[in-house]
Design a protein around this motif. Structure first.
Motif, PDB file in Angstrom:
ATOM      1  N   VAL A   1      -8.263   3.476   2.454  1.00  0.00           N
ATOM      2  CA  VAL A   1      -8.872   3.424   0.994  1.00  0.00           C
ATOM      3  C   VAL A   1      -7.919   4.389   0.025  1.00  0.00           C
ATOM      4  O   VAL A   1      -7.775   4.018  -0.898  1.00  0.00           O
ATOM      5  N   LEU A   2      -7.702   5.479   0.552  1.00  0.00           N
ATOM      6  CA  LEU A   2      -6.755   6.176  -0.414  1.00  0.00           C
ATOM      7  C   LEU A   2      -5.364   5.885  -0.566  1.00  0.00           C
ATOM      8  O   LEU A   2      -5.152   6.095  -1.656  1.00  0.00           O
ATOM      9  N   ALA A   3      -4.934   5.442   0.195  1.00  0.00           N
ATOM     10  CA  ALA A   3      -3.598   4.647   0.124  1.00  0.00           C
ATOM     11  C   ALA A   3      -3.676   3.218  -1.113  1.00  0.00           C
ATOM     12  O   ALA A   3      -2.896   3.209  -1.809  1.00  0.00           O
ATOM     13  N   GLN A   4      -4.574   2.566  -0.642  1.00  0.00           N
ATOM     14  CA  GLN A   4      -5.027   1.722  -1.785  1.00  0.00           C
ATOM     15  C   GLN A   4      -5.114   2.272  -3.424  1.00  0.00           C
ATOM     16  O   GLN A   4      -4.541   1.581  -4.287  1.00  0.00           O
ATOM     17  N   LEU A   5      -6.057   3.314  -3.334  1.00  0.00           N
ATOM     18  CA  LEU A   5      -6.471   3.860  -4.743  1.00  0.00           C
ATOM     19  C   LEU A   5      -5.295   4.571  -5.284  1.00  0.00           C
ATOM     20  O   LEU A   5      -4.813   4.826  -6.284  1.00  0.00           O
ATOM     21  N   ALA A   6      -4.504   5.078  -4.337  1.00  0.00           N
ATOM     22  CA  ALA A   6      -2.949   5.590  -4.768  1.00  0.00           C
ATOM     23  C   ALA A   6      -2.194   4.752  -5.609  1.00  0.00           C
ATOM     24  O   ALA A   6      -1.543   4.905  -6.534  1.00  0.00           O
ATOM     25  N   ASP A   7      -2.047   3.233  -5.024  1.00  0.00           N
ATOM     26  CA  ASP A   7      -1.659   2.403  -5.950  1.00  0.00           C
ATOM     27  C   ASP A   7      -2.237   2.065  -7.126  1.00  0.00           C
ATOM     28  O   ASP A   7      -1.556   1.844  -8.131  1.00  0.00           O
TER      29      ASP A   7
ATOM     30  N   MET B   1       0.800  -1.234   0.053  1.00  0.00           N
ATOM     31  CA  MET B   1       0.112  -0.071  -0.085  1.00  0.00           C
ATOM     32  C   MET B   1       0.732   1.346   0.188  1.00  0.00           C
ATOM     33  O   MET B   1       1.809   1.385   0.727  1.00  0.00           O
ATOM     34  N   ALA B   2       0.581   2.179  -0.829  1.00  0.00           N
ATOM     35  CA  ALA B   2       1.210   3.231  -1.008  1.00  0.00           C
ATOM     36  C   ALA B   2       1.135   4.245   0.369  1.00  0.00           C
ATOM     37  O   ALA B   2       0.110   4.380   0.892  1.00  0.00           O
ATOM     38  N   GLU B   3       2.323   4.932   0.420  1.00  0.00           N
ATOM     39  CA  GLU B   3       2.443   5.914   1.631  1.00  0.00           C
ATOM     40  C   GLU B   3       2.172   7.154   1.159  1.00  0.00           C
ATOM     41  O   GLU B   3       2.599   7.707  -0.155  1.00  0.00           O
ATOM     42  N   LEU B   4       0.955   7.856   1.589  1.00  0.00           N
ATOM     43  CA  LEU B   4       0.446   9.144   1.096  1.00  0.00           C
ATOM     44  C   LEU B   4       1.573  10.248   1.350  1.00  0.00           C
ATOM     45  O   LEU B   4       1.800  10.462   2.655  1.00  0.00           O
ATOM     46  N   THR B   5       1.572  11.095   0.382  1.00  0.00           N
ATOM     47  CA  THR B   5       2.603  12.444   0.527  1.00  0.00           C
ATOM     48  C   THR B   5       1.716  13.271   1.402  1.00  0.00           C
ATOM     49  O   THR B   5       0.437  13.591   1.130  1.00  0.00           O
ATOM     50  N   VAL B   6       2.546  13.971   2.234  1.00  0.00           N
ATOM     51  CA  VAL B   6       1.862  14.923   3.250  1.00  0.00           C
ATOM     52  C   VAL B   6       2.328  16.170   2.710  1.00  0.00           C
ATOM     53  O   VAL B   6       3.530  16.538   2.378  1.00  0.00           O
ATOM     54  N   VAL B   7       1.276  17.274   2.466  1.00  0.00           N
ATOM     55  CA  VAL B   7       1.600  18.407   1.877  1.00  0.00           C
ATOM     56  C   VAL B   7       1.239  19.622   3.201  1.00  0.00           C
ATOM     57  O   VAL B   7       0.539  19.015   3.906  1.00  0.00           O
ATOM     58  N   THR B   8       1.758  20.768   2.971  1.00  0.00           N
ATOM     59  CA  THR B   8       1.579  21.691   3.903  1.00  0.00           C
ATOM     60  C   THR B   8       1.112  23.042   3.041  1.00  0.00           C
ATOM     61  O   THR B   8       1.216  22.892   1.967  1.00  0.00           O
ATOM     62  N   ASP B   9       0.749  24.140   3.812  1.00  0.00           N
ATOM     63  CA  ASP B   9       0.476  25.367   3.381  1.00  0.00           C
ATOM     64  C   ASP B   9       1.767  25.659   2.318  1.00  0.00           C
ATOM     65  O   ASP B   9       1.441  26.375   1.392  1.00  0.00           O
ATOM     66  N   GLU B  10       2.819  25.551   2.752  1.00  0.00           N
ATOM     67  CA  GLU B  10       4.151  25.788   2.015  1.00  0.00           C
ATOM     68  C   GLU B  10       4.328  24.984   0.899  1.00  0.00           C
ATOM     69  O   GLU B  10       4.916  25.649   0.019  1.00  0.00           O
ATOM     70  N   THR B  11       4.200  23.931   0.803  1.00  0.00           N
ATOM     71  CA  THR B  11       4.451  23.093  -0.175  1.00  0.00           C
ATOM     72  C   THR B  11       3.479  22.513  -1.047  1.00  0.00           C
ATOM     73  O   THR B  11       3.454  21.871  -2.348  1.00  0.00           O
TER      74      THR B  11
END
Length: 114
Positions: A41-47, A1-11
Motif C-alpha cells: 500500500v505504501l509503495a502504491q501511495l509513494a507513486d 510500484m515504487a521501491e521504498l527507500t530504507v533509512v537507518t538511525d545514521e541516515t
C-alpha cells in the motif's frame, strides 16, 4: 510500484529531517504481520503522491534509536515529518483508500500545492 527507500538511525536526519518535502516514515519490524500488509500500500501511495510526499521505511528492531526518539510504541507506526518535525502519526495498518484520504488531508493542512 515504487521501491521504498530504507533509512537507518545514521541516515534518518539527512533523508527525513532535511527533506524539502514532507516524508512519511514507516516504522516496521520483520516479525510484524501488519507491517508486511501495509508495505505494498505504501509503495502504491509513494507513486501516487510523488512530488508531494516521500515515503521511507525504517526497521525499528535494527534502528532502535530513532524509534525511541519519537516514542514509537507499536508497529507499524507511520509518522509524517514536515520541516524536520513530526506533524501526524498513524498506528496500525489501514486500507489504501483510508490512508490516502488521511495523507491527503495532512498535505492539504500543510497547504502544499497539488
Amino acid at each position: 510500484m515504487a521501491e521504498l527507500t530504507v533509512v537507518t538511525d545514521e541516515t534518518f536526519a539527512r533523508e527525513v529531517l532535511a527533506s524539502d518535502i514532507p516524508v512519511l516514515v514507516d516504522f516496521w519490524a520483520q516479525w510484524c504481520p501488519p507491517c508486511h500488509m501495509i508495505t505494498p500500500v505504501l509503495a502504491q501511495l509513494a507513486d501516487e503522491l510523488a512530488g508531494r510526499l516521500r515515503i521511507v521505511k525504517i526497521n525499528n528492531d535494527q534502528n532502535p534509536v530513532t524509534g525511541r526518539d519519537y516514542q514509537v510504541m507499536s508497529l507499524p507506526t507511520l509518522l509524517v515529518f514536515h520541516n524536520g518535525l513530526p506533524v501526524r502519526s498513524f498506528v496500525g495498518a489501514r486500507p489504501k483508500a483510508k490512508l490516502l484520504g488521511e495523507l491527503t488531508g495532512v498535505l492539504d493542512d500543510l497547504a502544499l500545492p497539488a
